[in-house]
Every structure is written in C-alpha cells, then in structure tokens.
Design a protein around this motif. Structure first.
Motif, PDB file in Angstrom:
ATOM      1  N   GLU A  98      -4.824   4.156  -4.790  1.00 44.96           N
ATOM      2  CA  GLU A  98      -5.000   5.426  -5.472  1.00 44.96           C
ATOM      3  C   GLU A  98      -5.680   6.178  -4.394  1.00 44.96           C
ATOM      4  N   LEU A  99      -6.283   5.883  -3.403  1.00 49.46           N
ATOM      5  CA  LEU A  99      -7.174   6.738  -2.343  1.00 49.46           C
ATOM      6  C   LEU A  99      -6.789   6.115  -0.826  1.00 49.46           C
ATOM      7  N   PRO A 100      -5.505   6.137  -0.582  1.00 51.22           N
ATOM      8  CA  PRO A 100      -5.344   5.719   0.689  1.00 51.22           C
ATOM      9  C   PRO A 100      -5.500   6.871   1.844  1.00 51.22           C
ATOM     10  N   ALA A 101      -5.540   6.498   2.902  1.00 48.84           N
ATOM     11  CA  ALA A 101      -5.748   7.097   4.175  1.00 48.84           C
ATOM     12  C   ALA A 101      -4.873   8.544   4.396  1.00 48.84           C
ATOM     13  N   HIS A 102      -5.501   9.636   4.289  1.00 47.03           N
ATOM     14  CA  HIS A 102      -4.419  10.899   4.291  1.00 47.03           C
ATOM     15  C   HIS A 102      -5.426  12.031   5.013  1.00 47.03           C
ATOM     16  N   ASN A 103      -4.917  12.918   4.843  1.00 49.52           N
ATOM     17  CA  ASN A 103      -5.442  14.155   5.777  1.00 49.52           C
ATOM     18  C   ASN A 103      -5.614  13.911   7.297  1.00 49.52           C
ATOM     19  N   GLY A 104      -4.789  13.412   7.894  1.00 55.19           N
ATOM     20  CA  GLY A 104      -4.718  13.142   9.445  1.00 55.19           C
ATOM     21  C   GLY A 104      -5.132  11.768   9.428  1.00 55.19           C
ATOM     22  N   LEU A 105      -5.693  10.866   8.501  1.00 57.77           N
ATOM     23  CA  LEU A 105      -5.657   9.429   8.842  1.00 57.77           C
ATOM     24  C   LEU A 105      -4.591   8.620   8.680  1.00 57.77           C
ATOM     25  N   THR A 106      -4.430   7.788   9.499  1.00 54.76           N
ATOM     26  CA  THR A 106      -3.002   6.969   9.375  1.00 54.76           C
ATOM     27  C   THR A 106      -3.428   5.532   8.941  1.00 54.76           C
ATOM     28  N   ASN A 107      -2.136   4.974   9.062  1.00 48.76           N
ATOM     29  CA  ASN A 107      -1.751   3.414   8.946  1.00 48.76           C
ATOM     30  C   ASN A 107      -2.461   3.021   7.436  1.00 48.76           C
ATOM     31  N   ALA A 108      -2.122   3.895   6.424  1.00 47.42           N
ATOM     32  CA  ALA A 108      -2.390   3.472   5.333  1.00 47.42           C
ATOM     33  C   ALA A 108      -0.987   2.685   4.785  1.00 47.42           C
ATOM     34  N   SER A 109      -1.366   1.530   3.969  1.00 47.29           N
ATOM     35  CA  SER A 109      -0.344   0.507   3.788  1.00 47.29           C
ATOM     36  C   SER A 109      -0.624   0.065   2.300  1.00 47.29           C
ATOM     37  N   ASN A 110       0.594  -0.618   1.662  1.00 50.37           N
ATOM     38  CA  ASN A 110       0.594  -1.027   0.087  1.00 50.37           C
ATOM     39  C   ASN A 110       0.152  -2.547   0.319  1.00 50.37           C
ATOM     40  N   PRO A 111      -0.810  -2.765  -0.577  1.00 50.97           N
ATOM     41  CA  PRO A 111      -1.290  -4.205  -0.220  1.00 50.97           C
ATOM     42  C   PRO A 111      -0.043  -5.304  -0.733  1.00 50.97           C
ATOM     43  N   VAL A 112       0.807  -4.620  -1.565  1.00 48.25           N
ATOM     44  CA  VAL A 112       1.773  -5.702  -1.981  1.00 48.25           C
ATOM     45  C   VAL A 112       2.663  -5.978  -0.826  1.00 48.25           C
ATOM     46  N   TYR A 113       2.831  -5.264   0.220  1.00 45.92           N
ATOM     47  CA  TYR A 113       3.226  -5.569   1.362  1.00 45.92           C
ATOM     48  C   TYR A 113       2.588  -7.020   1.975  1.00 45.92           C
ATOM     49  N   SER A 114       1.300  -6.932   2.087  1.00 50.42           N
ATOM     50  CA  SER A 114       0.196  -8.117   2.545  1.00 50.42           C
ATOM     51  C   SER A 114       0.730  -9.226   1.678  1.00 50.42           C
ATOM     52  N   TYR A 115       0.721  -9.022   0.457  1.00 50.05           N
ATOM     53  CA  TYR A 115       1.006 -10.355  -0.554  1.00 50.05           C
ATOM     54  C   TYR A 115       2.264 -10.919  -0.301  1.00 50.05           C
ATOM     55  N   ILE A 116       3.118  -9.875  -0.261  1.00 50.73           N
ATOM     56  CA  ILE A 116       4.374 -10.544   0.116  1.00 50.73           C
ATOM     57  C   ILE A 116       4.767 -11.435   1.250  1.00 50.73           C
ATOM     58  N   LEU A 117       4.220 -10.935   2.410  1.00 55.11           N
ATOM     59  CA  LEU A 117       4.228 -11.678   3.793  1.00 55.11           C
ATOM     60  C   LEU A 117       3.234 -12.850   3.604  1.00 55.11           C
ATOM     61  N   SER A 118       2.198 -12.794   2.917  1.00 52.73           N
ATOM     62  CA  SER A 118       1.391 -14.034   2.926  1.00 52.73           C
ATOM     63  C   SER A 118       1.958 -15.006   2.064  1.00 52.73           C
ATOM     64  N   GLY A 119       3.018 -14.614   0.966  1.00 51.12           N
ATOM     65  CA  GLY A 119       3.644 -15.312  -0.129  1.00 51.12           C
ATOM     66  C   GLY A 119       4.622 -16.067   0.864  1.00 51.12           C
ATOM     67  N   ILE A 120       5.481 -15.373   1.550  1.00 47.21           N
ATOM     68  CA  ILE A 120       6.200 -15.911   2.392  1.00 47.21           C
ATOM     69  C   ILE A 120       5.829 -16.965   3.356  1.00 47.21           C
TER      70      ILE A 120
END
Length: 688
Positions: free
Chosen positions: A169-191
């Motif tokens: 809902e409030l990811p890194a923006h306005n020049g801040l980088t490396n925002a990520s979706n936690p779903v990807y972390s869950y998928i990698l952890s699940g794998i």
C-alpha cells in the motif's frame, strides 16, 4: 527527484543517514547551494579518481551550464538499500516556499523523521495532522472558492523506514527504490520449504529402503546387548552428520550458483548477507529441525526391529509402508503443483508479450528530449526525413500525465492526459472509430479540440460523443470539444485495465518524446542518421533512444524472471521426487524379492512383473494429482488476478502436468522394476 541516480536532499542528509563518506565533511558538504556530492563510482566515472573534492561539475538548465563544486565523495550505497544515489544536490527551500501553504498539497517529496526513543508514534502523528489542518485552513477556503469543494482526505502518518520495502500500500517511491511485493518472498520461501521437505522425505524413504541391508547389523547389536535408545542415538547421529555435510556443501553450492540466481532474480546478492546473527540462529534451528525430521522416523523404525526375525530374514519390513506412500503422494503433489504453476506462468508471459496492443510498436524508436518544443519538432522532423529509411515522425509528451475535468456541472472524470501532434495517431496506426484525427487544416485543433478513447466515452456515459465538451474548470473554465474517438489501446502494461485517455494539441504543453518509424532492416543506418541529426540540432542535450517494442517487453521483466525461477524449481523438485520414488521402489523390490522369484518360476514374464511393481507406485502419483489439481487451480487463479488481461485457466495445463508427472514416475519406477523382473529366480530363492 529526477532519477534513481540523482537525488535532491536536505543539508543534514548525512546526519540523518549513515552513508559513509570517503572524502569531505558530512556536516557541511551540502550547505552551499552549488555544492554536489558524488558516489565513489560516479567520481571515478567523471574524473578518473575518487578524490574529486574541489573539482567542478557543470549542470545544464534550460538556458546555460551552471558550475557545481564537489564537496564530498560517498561510498556506493549498499545494494539492498532503498536509497540509491550517484549524485546528491542540495534541496533549496526558499522563504516563499516556507510560506506557501499550498505546498502541503504536493506529494513529490519524502520526509524522514528521527524520533527519540521515548517518542510515541500516535502522538507525533496527531501533532503533524493538527499542524497541517491549522496551516491549510485558509488556503483550502480560497481553493474551494475557485475550484469547488475539496475532499479532506489528507492524513499524515509515520511509516517505519524498513516497512516500505515489502509494503504493497505504501511502497518505496518518489526516488526510493527496491520496493518489492511480499508475495514474491512467500513464493521463494515456499519453494525452498517444498524442496527441503521433499529432501527430508527422500532421506526417510532411502534410509528405510537401505535398512534391509542393515537388518542383520541391527539384530547383532541387539543380541550382544545394544539398547534401543543407543540405536536411536546412533541413527539420529548419522542423520545429523549427513545434514551437517549437506549444510557445508550447500554453502559452497550457494557461492557457486549465486551469479546464476542473481541473473534470474535481477539482484546483486552476496553470500556475506547470510552471516547475520538472526539468520545464523535460523540456520541452527533449521539444521536441528531437518536432522530430526529426516532421522527421527528411520531411527524409530530401525531400532524397533526384532533381532530374531532380522537375523533369520523373516521380519515384515515397514508393513504396508503407508507412511512412505503418503510421503510419495506429498512429494508428487508438490511437484505437480510446480509443473502447473510453471506452465501457467509460461502461458501468461507468452500472452503478455504477443497480445495485440491496439497499435503498431514494430520498428518504432522513441527519441527522448526534455522540453521538446513544437518548433524543435518541426526542425528535427525535416532533418530526420532526409533519410529514406525513416518513414515518419510524431511527437508526444514523455511519461504519464494524469488530471481531471468536468463533463457537466457535477460529473468529474479522471484520465490520462496526452499531448500529441497530428502525426501521432496515424504513425502508431491507432484506429479512429468516430469523427476525425487532428489536422493542420483545422487551426483550431491546437486550441479547442480533443480526442478521447473508448474508455473515456464509457466512463462519461456518452452515446454520441462527437461535439461533447470537456471543461478544465480549474484552468479558467477552458472548454474543449471532442472531434474524434480512438479505439482503446494498451498504453500501459497489461497488468492494468485501459483507463480513460484524452489527447490534446494544446500549444502550452511541451512534448518530450519523438516517435520515429523506420523501415524494416534499416536499424543501423537509421540510428546513425538519427544520432547525427539529434546532435546537430541539440548539441548540449543527452542523446537517449529506445525501441518501443523492447520497452514494452521490459514491463514484464518480473514475469520473465519468475518464469525461469519456476522452471528451475520444477525441474529440481521433480528430480528430487524421482530420487525418493526410486528409493521406495528399491525398498519394495527388496521386500518382494522371493515373491518375484516364485512368480517367475511359475511362468510370469518380465513385463507382467514390471507392471505389477509399477502399478502400486502409480496409484500414489494419481492420488497426488487429485490433491494437487484443486490447490494449483486456486493458486494460479489468485496469481492471475494481478493482471487485468490474462489467459483463461485451461484443462490442457492440468492434462500436460499430469501426463508429465505420471511419465516421470513410471520411468523412474521402471528402472528398478525391470531390474528386479530380470533377476535370475534361482538367485532369489536359493537362500530360502
């Protein structure tokens, strides 16, 4: 903020954040208006050395070059930081800016607040909100008198710095980088957990299968006085030793495969990230849990063998092996799930990159130039069209512009606001459904006329859009008449539904991109001519271009990476599952050695015995498919919801994955089944 590489910051930036400086004073380096801080990489790039303090960098504004003095050189920001910079410039705030209450309504700056340990976040938030309401009360009245009622939706909250990395809902923006979706972390952890779980299952199955050859050893140990407790400790010790060797090998494997993983995930991870106190504690816990999971069941089973039965080879090994069969079901359910997920991601990625966008992006070059004016476009176009490889040129604003307007006294619509010239629509082959395109034959088009897309017409609820007016009431009630309706096209990624879109030729709006259509197979000569023409007309501006079709594909880099990650995961999972299934087939063949010998003596063929042994293993795989299919359908359906335009879930995905799982399982089982079926029955029976 202009880009990820260049940031405007307050003078106390290095006091708030802990980025280390190589040269310069952290307290004073950003005090002066024309001071500049470079990263170590940027300093070496510009001057050939990191020791660049005192050197001059020239920055071009609209009219002239302005000198900036390098006052400090900072170390390159860590790759996992949300603040990435090569250049820092002072954020100059004038007295007028401080007195401008309307500035509260701007949302282009990030403000960082360092709280004292005793501070209470709700109290600080309440104080900020109260100050905001009091300071904007008067200006809000003025704005409402001019433009109408404003929704009082602005609420000030404090967000922990580390929270923005995985916050949707409030990811890194306005020049801040490396925002990520936690779903990807869950998928990698699940794998990772899937693979670890399957590995533990294999260890159990293979250990129990190998126990046939250790049965006499266990019997002898018990006969000479060995206690069950001692045997359990021995087998658990063997399990932990193997796990320790596996952990050591895993660290080596991580180091070797890290470049491949970084390529797949588009990261720049280092093995040093693993040596964190919390992570090390997690590794120890994982090591203990893995050792217990892998060695616990075999230790209990093997230590329970009756010494008399084992020494006379009359024991019933693991009964009907219900647990082992259940583990096979779980293994292939996980493997089938990953196969289905991989096929779905491949199909969706293929759809995203081949679906018709509603315009022609082939052989289309985007030439970027900030503040590209109409006279500049005319000169550039004349120069470019001298080359026969260039078919046409059109201009458009750069980036995404969004605004609102009134359709009548009450209705307000929000839309993408596009500034184009008369060549843009025909050059991109965007279809005009009603009315006409902009034309130089109608001088009023640049001041009074607009085009809209189908989504705009639908949002407005118009049946006859031609001639309708759109009122930009906040711009002196300026009204524009609709002269044409264009077919909806995907001007954004297919993750998002097509939004209302409005086109104008308003003279006050600058362009930012020149779209250049070149002839097929003329890329080399055309690009040389484009670069020469650009540098001739704009010698002080950076030359930047990109192919539109390649930029469109870049929108789906995440899906491309996940396609590869899921493919590797599925292959690895299937491979490990096959090892476990092979171990179980060895166990069964060992258990049924004499049965196979008797059947062969009585006339059974090798094919009959192979089918007999294979049948009992294919049944758990079929059960696994029955379990995996509904779970996979739910999972991929949830994933596809992130795309406004997506494939439908077809039965062929499940049919192919089921066939692949059964085929792999059958081939794995057949190896041991054929070997057992072809063994000389005399050899199997002579010990009886």
């Amino acid at each position: 903020v202009t880009s990820h590489e260049l940031l405007y910051v307050d003078s106390n930036f290095f006091s708030v954040f802990s980025f280390p400086l190589i040269y310069g004073n952290a307290t004073t380096c950003l005090k002066e208006v024309h001071s500049i801080v470079l990263s170590e990489t940027e300093a070496k790039k510009q001057f050939g050395t990191a020791d660049a303090v005192g050197k001059i960098v020239l920055f071009k504004n609209e009219e002239a070059f302005i000198p900036y003095t390098v006052t400090a050189v900072a170390k390159r920001a860590p790759q996992n930081s949300s603040i990435q910079f090569d250049i820092l410039l002072p954020l100059v705030v004038s007295a007028h800016d401080l007195q401008d209450a309307e500035g509260w309504f701007n949302q282009f700056l990030n403000t960082f607040v360092v709280l004292s340990p005793q501070a209470k976040v709700p109290s600080v938030e309440a104080g900020i909100q109260n100050f905001y309401v009091a300071d904007t009360r008067e200006v809000r009245k003025i704005i409402e008198q001019r433009f109408g009622p404003m929704e009082n939706r602005e609420q000030y909250h404090l967000q922990p710095y580390t929270d923005m990395h995985l916050n949707t809902e409030l990811p890194a923006h306005n020049g801040l980088t490396n925002a990520s979706n936690p779903v990807y972390s869950y998928i990698l952890s699940g794998i990772a957990l899937f693979i670890l779980l399957i590995a533990c299952i294999n260890f159990v199955n293979l250990t129990v299968a190998r126990s046939v050859r250790r049965a006499k050893e266990i019997g002898i140990r018990k006969v000479i006085g060995g206690e069950r407790r001692q045997l359990i400790i021995q087998f658990l010790g063997e399990s932990f030793l193997l796990c320790f060797i596996a952990f050591a090998f895993a660290l080596l494997l991580v180091q070797v495969t890290m470049p491949l993983f970084n390529t797949l995930s588009n990261k720049a991870l280092s093995i040093s990230y693993l040596f964190d106190a919390k992570l090390i504690a997690g590794y120890v816990a994982l090591f203990i849990i893995t050792g217990l999971l892998a060695g616990g069941y075999p230790a209990l089973v093997l230590s329970a063998y009756n010494p008399v039965e084992t020494l006379y080879s009359r024991f019933n090994l693991a009964g009907k092996n219900y647990l082992q069969r259940s583990l096979v079901v779980l293994q292939f359910a996980l493997a089938s799930f990953l196969i289905i997920a991989t096929l779905t991601i491949y199909a969706q990625f293929n759809y995203l990159t081949t679906e018709k966008l509603g315009y022609d992006d082939s052989n289309l070059i985007m030439l970027t130039k900030q503040g590209l004016g109409r006279s500049e476009v005319a000169v550039l176009k004349d120069e470019l069209l001298k080359n026969p490889g260039i078919k046409g040129v059109a201009a458009k604003n750069s980036g995404y512009w969004g605004t609102v307007a009134k359709l009548n006294t009450d209705s307000i619509v929000q839309f993408a606001y596009e500034t184009v010239d008369e060549n843009y629509i025909p050059l991109l082959k965007i279809q005009v459904l009603q009315g006409r395109n902009f034309s130089s034959a109608y001088p009023s088009d640049s001041s009074n006329s607009i085009l809209v897309n189908e989504a705009f017409v639908k949002k407005a609820g118009w049946k006859n859009p031609i001639g309708r007016e759109v009122n930009f009431w906040y711009n002196n009630n300026k009204k524009y008449a609709v002269i044409g309706v264009v077919k909806d096209y995907h001007f954004e990624a297919l993750h998002q539904a097509i939004k209302p879109q409005l086109f104008t030729m308003k003279k006050d709006n600058d362009y930012g991109v020149a779209f250049i259509k070149i002839r097929p197979n003329s890329e080399t000569s055309s690009l040389k001519h484009i670069e020469k023409a650009f540098k001739k007309i704009f010698p002080l501006s950076p030359y930047m271009y990109a192919f539109k079709d390649q930029e469109n594909i870049k929108k789906y880099e995440a899906e491309s990476k996940w396609k590869q990650i899921m493919l590797f995961s599925a292959i690895l999972t299937i491979f490990i599952s096959c090892i476990g299934l092979f171990g179980l087939s060895v166990l069964t063949a060992e258990k049924r050695t004499k049965e196979i010998g008797i059947r062969k003596v009585l006339g059974a063929s090798a094919g009959n015995i192979t089918r007999l042994l294979s049948k009992q293993f294919l049944q758990p795989v079929l059960i696994a498919l029955i379990i995996a299919f509904p779970i996979a359908w739910w999972g991929i359906n949830k994933w596809l919801q992130d795309f406004a335009y997506r494939i439908s879930i077809n039965a062929w995905v499940f049919i192919i994955s089921g066939f692949m799982a059964l085929l792999v399982a059958f081939l794995t089982i057949s190896v041991q089944s054929i070997k057992a079926a072809n063994t000389n029955p005399v050899k199997n029976l002579r010990t009886e």
